[in-house]
Design a protein around this motif. Structure first.
Motif, PDB file in Angstrom:
ATOM      1  N   ILE A   5      69.395  38.886  18.022  1.00  0.00           N
ATOM      2  CA  ILE A   5      68.323  39.643  18.317  1.00  0.00           C
ATOM      3  C   ILE A   5      68.127  41.006  17.514  1.00  0.00           C
ATOM      4  N   HIS A   6      69.377  41.622  17.313  1.00  0.00           N
ATOM      5  CA  HIS A   6      69.635  42.898  16.579  1.00  0.00           C
ATOM      6  C   HIS A   6      69.032  42.642  15.041  1.00  0.00           C
ATOM      7  N   ILE A   7      69.393  41.298  14.488  1.00  0.00           N
ATOM      8  CA  ILE A   7      69.000  41.076  13.161  1.00  0.00           C
ATOM      9  C   ILE A   7      67.492  40.944  13.250  1.00  0.00           C
ATOM     10  N   PHE A   8      66.942  39.940  14.151  1.00  0.00           N
ATOM     11  CA  PHE A   8      65.430  40.005  13.941  1.00  0.00           C
ATOM     12  C   PHE A   8      64.696  41.034  14.283  1.00  0.00           C
ATOM     13  N   LYS A   9      65.332  41.999  15.173  1.00  0.00           N
ATOM     14  CA  LYS A   9      64.456  43.371  15.182  1.00  0.00           C
ATOM     15  C   LYS A   9      64.477  44.187  13.772  1.00  0.00           C
ATOM     16  N   LEU A 162      65.957  43.463  -4.695  1.00  0.00           N
ATOM     17  CA  LEU A 162      64.963  44.225  -3.695  1.00  0.00           C
ATOM     18  C   LEU A 162      65.627  45.755  -3.956  1.00  0.00           C
ATOM     19  N   LYS A 163      66.804  45.967  -3.682  1.00  0.00           N
ATOM     20  CA  LYS A 163      67.200  47.254  -3.856  1.00  0.00           C
ATOM     21  C   LYS A 163      66.845  47.962  -4.925  1.00  0.00           C
ATOM     22  N   GLU A 164      67.081  47.277  -6.236  1.00  0.00           N
ATOM     23  CA  GLU A 164      66.663  47.770  -7.394  1.00  0.00           C
ATOM     24  C   GLU A 164      65.268  48.494  -7.566  1.00  0.00           C
ATOM     25  N   ASN A 165      64.400  47.686  -6.816  1.00  0.00           N
ATOM     26  CA  ASN A 165      63.149  48.176  -6.908  1.00  0.00           C
ATOM     27  C   ASN A 165      62.347  48.765  -5.563  1.00  0.00           C
ATOM     28  N   GLY A 166      63.426  49.147  -4.628  1.00  0.00           N
ATOM     29  CA  GLY A 166      63.009  49.840  -3.686  1.00  0.00           C
ATOM     30  C   GLY A 166      62.448  49.235  -2.481  1.00  0.00           C
ATOM     31  N   LEU A 167      62.460  47.859  -2.194  1.00  0.00           N
ATOM     32  CA  LEU A 167      61.830  47.077  -1.318  1.00  0.00           C
ATOM     33  C   LEU A 167      62.781  46.731  -0.088  1.00  0.00           C
ATOM     34  N   PRO A 168      62.555  46.601   0.908  1.00  0.00           N
ATOM     35  CA  PRO A 168      63.389  46.484   2.219  1.00  0.00           C
ATOM     36  C   PRO A 168      64.457  45.496   2.318  1.00  0.00           C
ATOM     37  N   GLU A 169      65.623  45.435   2.210  1.00  0.00           N
ATOM     38  CA  GLU A 169      66.627  44.496   2.007  1.00  0.00           C
ATOM     39  C   GLU A 169      66.332  43.722   3.325  1.00  0.00           C
ATOM     40  N   ASP A 170      66.392  44.508   4.493  1.00  0.00           N
ATOM     41  CA  ASP A 170      66.312  43.828   5.816  1.00  0.00           C
ATOM     42  C   ASP A 170      65.335  42.772   6.174  1.00  0.00           C
ATOM     43  N   ALA A 171      64.227  42.844   5.230  1.00  0.00           N
ATOM     44  CA  ALA A 171      62.981  41.987   5.623  1.00  0.00           C
ATOM     45  C   ALA A 171      63.445  40.402   5.239  1.00  0.00           C
ATOM     46  N   PHE A 172      64.790  40.186   4.581  1.00  0.00           N
ATOM     47  CA  PHE A 172      65.287  38.963   3.966  1.00  0.00           C
ATOM     48  C   PHE A 172      66.455  39.004   4.545  1.00  0.00           C
ATOM     49  N   GLN A 173      66.723  37.856   5.417  1.00  0.00           N
ATOM     50  CA  GLN A 173      68.125  37.620   6.026  1.00  0.00           C
ATOM     51  C   GLN A 173      68.496  36.184   5.969  1.00  0.00           C
ATOM     52  N   LEU A 174      69.918  35.984   5.778  1.00  0.00           N
ATOM     53  CA  LEU A 174      70.437  34.863   5.949  1.00  0.00           C
ATOM     54  C   LEU A 174      71.326  34.576   7.148  1.00  0.00           C
ATOM     55  N   LEU A 175      71.180  33.668   7.972  1.00  0.00           N
ATOM     56  CA  LEU A 175      71.976  33.714   9.323  1.00  0.00           C
ATOM     57  C   LEU A 175      73.032  32.812   8.802  1.00  0.00           C
ATOM     58  N   PRO A 176      73.940  33.008   9.803  1.00  0.00           N
ATOM     59  CA  PRO A 176      75.319  31.991   9.678  1.00  0.00           C
ATOM     60  C   PRO A 176      74.993  30.679   9.838  1.00  0.00           C
ATOM     61  N   PRO A 177      75.670  29.696   9.199  1.00  0.00           N
ATOM     62  CA  PRO A 177      75.641  28.236   9.257  1.00  0.00           C
ATOM     63  C   PRO A 177      75.877  27.590  10.735  1.00  0.00           C
ATOM     64  N   ASP A 178      75.692  28.144  11.696  1.00  0.00           N
ATOM     65  CA  ASP A 178      76.328  27.457  12.999  1.00  0.00           C
ATOM     66  C   ASP A 178      75.110  27.217  13.946  1.00  0.00           C
ATOM     67  N   LEU A 180      74.814  28.024  16.929  1.00  0.00           N
ATOM     68  CA  LEU A 180      74.101  29.189  17.845  1.00  0.00           C
ATOM     69  C   LEU A 180      73.009  30.004  17.189  1.00  0.00           C
ATOM     70  N   ALA A 181      73.264  29.903  15.824  1.00  0.00           N
ATOM     71  CA  ALA A 181      71.980  30.664  15.018  1.00  0.00           C
ATOM     72  C   ALA A 181      70.838  29.794  14.848  1.00  0.00           C
ATOM     73  N   THR A 182      71.077  28.717  14.967  1.00  0.00           N
ATOM     74  CA  THR A 182      69.935  27.741  15.032  1.00  0.00           C
ATOM     75  C   THR A 182      69.153  28.009  16.367  1.00  0.00           C
ATOM     76  N   LYS A 183      69.862  28.005  17.437  1.00  0.00           N
ATOM     77  CA  LYS A 183      69.255  28.129  18.737  1.00  0.00           C
ATOM     78  C   LYS A 183      68.615  29.316  18.957  1.00  0.00           C
ATOM     79  N   ALA A 184      69.045  30.383  18.238  1.00  0.00           N
ATOM     80  CA  ALA A 184      68.620  31.893  18.316  1.00  0.00           C
ATOM     81  C   ALA A 184      66.927  31.918  17.683  1.00  0.00           C
ATOM     82  N   LEU A 185      67.329  31.144  16.309  1.00  0.00           N
ATOM     83  CA  LEU A 185      66.062  31.180  15.635  1.00  0.00           C
ATOM     84  C   LEU A 185      64.915  30.411  16.036  1.00  0.00           C
TER      85      LEU A 185
END
Length: 413
Positions: A5-9, A162-178, A180-185
């Motif tokens: 949920i923290h990641i999604f926020k 993204l960082k080089e060009n000043g865009l928000p890195e947090d808008a693009f996330q890769l979850l762990p391959p487990d 629980l991550a699938t269920k959360a998503l």
């Protein structure tokens, strides 16, 4: 679940900032990613080899998982294509002045935040990021464990660009391959706007049955090609060979050859180059007797129809009419890509009109079902459903729209 949920926020907050990004900055970010990727080819291949070393080379997923220098350069070409495409955002779809003085405009906007669940396909990490960025969408990726080293390497390059060009890195996330991550998503209601699965029919079914977030189905391709009574033999040999062998592990590859019974005397010649390429043939009772004995030719059973082989395997079904071919396709198709090889224009027109699929071909290989081949740049997948998008999902398919209304003090009676 609190960690997710923290990641999604974070993604939701960062995506609001992303929507304000100028298209020139987005173009420069994609150009940066191409430069970084070409510089880091040895790093990507090293991480990809870690994944490959854990997979059986005979597994149909092995080819999809494998990256090469040539494939990475091809991916970079697709990134550059997306970079140079017109922005799909803020396009005016409709506008009007009402008699009460209101001005109403309908414009394209991002879908919001995409959740993409995929299997052993590291190229998807590049493709989906490029399309999400260009269309102003946030992105949460959930790759499979088979490709985790590759995906994390690619995501690290994306975050650098993204960082080089000043865009928000947090808008693009890769979850762990487990799991629980699938269920959360799948349960991320209020954070994720749409889930898009890329992979096997089993994965797609699981996502559709368990997601609380709206789903766009993509991927599974049970593909047929009908060799009609009037078909040209040389065209047929080339088309069928290409559709089956170009990349047998992808969703647009041929699974079942349907042949008119009057062309059975040509069947041996039609498939000879397939046999030489190592394709195993499952022939129905009728066609089997027109083929010479060969270790790769066996009699088909019911399980060989309606199967997405994703490997060097193919079934053959004999029909006596065009209607018979259409009936077989209707029963077994996944509504991805279907084709007819014919010189009869009436039969071609009837086939193209009657077949219910995202892409329908006449005298061409189904291998062309691909966003890049359709001139759309990279794709997020091939949608086999009918709501919102169908066929290759590229930039325009990753947008929705909203109504903008401007007035000067009007109130409604």
């Amino acid at each position: 679940m609190a960690d997710y949920i923290h990641i999604f926020k974070k993604v939701k907050s960062a995506t609001r900032k992303l929507m304000a990004a100028d298209d020139a900055v987005i173009k420069e970010t994609l150009a940066s990613l191409v430069k970084i990727t070409l510089t880091e080819v040895p790093f990507i291949l090293s991480e990809n080899n870690k994944d490959l070393s854990l997979m059986d080379i005979h597994d149909p997923k092995y080819d999809r998982l494998k990256l090469t220098e040539e494939r990475i350069k091809s991916i970079c070409g697709e990134l550059s294509q997306v970079q140079n495409l017109p922005s799909p955002l803020d396009r005016v779809l409709d506008e009007k002045h009402l008699s009460n003085g209101l001005f109403i405009k309908k414009i394209t906007v991002p879908l919001g935040i995409l959740g993409v669940i995929y299997e052993a396909r590291p190229n998807v990490t590049f493709d989906v990021f490029a399309l999400a960025l260009k269309s102003g969408n946030g992105l949460i990726l959930k790759g499979g464990s088979d490709a985790d080293h590759s995906n994390r390497a690619i995501m690290s390059l994306i975050h650098r660009a993204l960082k080089e060009n000043g865009l928000p890195e947090d808008a693009f996330q890769l979850l762990p391959p487990d799991r629980l991550a699938t269920k959360a998503l799948l349960e991320a209601v209020g954070y994720v706007d749409v889930i898009i699965p890329r992979g096997s029919q089993g994965l797609i079914d699981f996502v559709r049955q368990n997601s609380k977030v709206p789903v766009i189905e993509t991927g599974a391709g049970i593909v047929h090609t009908f060799f009609d009574e009037s078909a040209d033999l040389e065209k047929g040999k080339a088309i069928i060979f290409n559709a089956k062998t170009r990349r047998p592990s992808v969703c647009n590859s041929l699974d079942c050859l349907i042949i008119h019974e009057k062309r059975l005397p040509d069947l041996q010649e039609l498939i000879e180059n397939l046999l030489q390429h190592g394709v195993k043939i499952y022939a129905d009772e009728t066609s089997f007797h027109f083929l010479k004995p060969h270790p790769l030719i066996v009699k088909a059973n019911t399980t060989h129809f309606g199967t997405e082989f994703l490997s060097l395997q193919m079934s053959i079904k004999t029909v006596s009419t065009l209607e018979g071919a259409l009936e077989h396709i209707s029963q077994y198709s996944s509504k991805h890509s279907e084709a007819i090889i014919s010189e009869d224009q009436k039969n071609i027109a009837y086939f193209l009109k009657s077949v219910d699929a995202a892409a329908v071909y006449a005298n061409a290989s189904t291998a062309f079902t691909d966003g890049n081949q359709f001139g759309l740049g990279a794709e997020i997948g091939i949608s086999t459903q009918k709501l919102h998008a169908r066929g290759p999902m590229a930039l325009n398919e990753l947008t929705s729209y909203k109504w903008v209304i401007k007035g000067d003090g009007q109130i409604r009676n």
